[in-house]
Design a protein around this motif. Structure first.
Motif, PDB file in Angstrom:
ATOM      1  N   GLN A   1      12.667  21.297   7.281  1.00 42.07           N
ATOM      2  CA  GLN A   1      13.952  20.912   7.853  1.00 42.07           C
ATOM      3  C   GLN A   1      13.860  20.850   9.365  1.00 42.07           C
ATOM      4  N   SER A   2      14.520  19.857   9.934  1.00 40.73           N
ATOM      5  CA  SER A   2      14.558  19.733  11.398  1.00 40.73           C
ATOM      6  C   SER A   2      15.876  19.081  11.817  1.00 40.73           C
ATOM      7  N   PRO A   3      16.349  19.353  13.039  1.00 43.43           N
ATOM      8  CA  PRO A   3      15.780  20.301  13.994  1.00 43.43           C
ATOM      9  C   PRO A   3      16.168  21.739  13.640  1.00 43.43           C
ATOM     10  N   GLN A   4      15.600  22.697  14.354  1.00 47.56           N
ATOM     11  CA  GLN A   4      15.968  24.100  14.167  1.00 47.56           C
ATOM     12  C   GLN A   4      17.365  24.371  14.689  1.00 47.56           C
ATOM     13  N   SER A   5      17.699  23.723  15.803  1.00 46.39           N
ATOM     14  CA  SER A   5      19.029  23.878  16.373  1.00 46.39           C
ATOM     15  C   SER A   5      19.485  22.538  16.924  1.00 46.39           C
ATOM     16  N   LEU A   6      20.793  22.378  16.974  1.00 47.85           N
ATOM     17  CA  LEU A   6      21.368  21.094  17.354  1.00 47.85           C
ATOM     18  C   LEU A   6      22.703  21.340  18.028  1.00 47.85           C
TER      19      LEU A   6
END
Lengths: 114, 113
Positions: free
Chosen positions: B6-11
């Motif tokens: 899964q990406s991104p880790q943070s958004l």
């Protein structure tokens, strides 16, 4: 709306002690699961349970773990001798039947092993 | 082969913008792809799910796009709101057998007002 409930919300125990985490799945659901989530990491499958027996388990679910449905409503996860690395959130989930696919999760039990 | 990446880790997205989270899988036996939303201290809540017989599924502001040949699927949140700020997990399973869910690493979404 029916929901999965879990008790306790937080359990602190000393290393080597036994703990029992409790779950009450949604009443007409037939399949039950335990997952865990170590802080900041992804949710990981532990075990699935149907018709009073384990249907599948992960490598994490070793001999220290056991599950039981002691009556018509509760579903429990027992850890016989806790280790520091067992500290995690433990989630119970249930599914009505295998044709509905949707797993409903409880709020979790935070287990802290000291 | 059991992994879901899964990406991104943070958004971080501005209010009203589109949030897009991507997932990829390797196991071609997977045939059920749900997205879960998790608020701090709560359990994952099913948001939307898709089977591979369709390429897109929309429920309100949430859309899953599915690309079977690329083994990828994504979550689009339209008109993102501050209340959408949460961690989102993609997952995959097979509808045969025990239907254990294999989760992605999660994406922490923040919607700025």
């Amino acid at each position: 709306e029916p929901e999965v409930t879990q008790t306790p919300s937080h359990q602190v125990t000393q290393m080597g002690q036994e703990v029992i985490l409790r779950c009450v799945p949604i009443s007409n659901h037939l399949y039950f699961y335990w997952y865990r989530q170590i802080l900041g990491q992804k949710v990981e499958f532990l075990v699935s349970f149907y018709n009073n027996e384990i249907s599948e388990k992960s490598e994490i679910f070793d001999d220290q773990f056991s599950v039981e449905r002691p009556d018509g409503s509760n579903f429990t996860l027992k850890i016989r001798s806790t280790k520091l690395e067992d500290s995690a959130m433990y989630f119970c989930a249930s599914i009505k039947d295998l044709s509905s696919y949707e797993q409903y999760f409880g709020p979790g039990t935070r287990l802290t092993v000291t | 082969q059991q992994q879901v990446k899964q990406s991104p880790q943070s958004l971080i997205v501005q209010k009203g913008g589109i949030s897009i989270i991507n997932c990829a899988y390797e196991n071609t036996a997977f045939d059920y792809f749900p997205w879960y939303q998790q608020f701090p201290g709560k359990g994952p809540a099913l948001l939307i799910a898709i089977r591979p017989d369709v390429s897109e599924k929309k429920e309100g502001r949430f859309t899953i796009s599915f690309n079977k040949s690329a083994k990828q699927f994504s979550l689009h949140i339209m008109d993102s709101q501050p209340g959408d700020s949460a961690t989102y997990f993609c997952a995959a399973s097979t509808v045969q057998g025990a239907q254990k869910l294999v989760f992605g690493q999660g994406t922490r979404l923040t919607i700025n007002p």
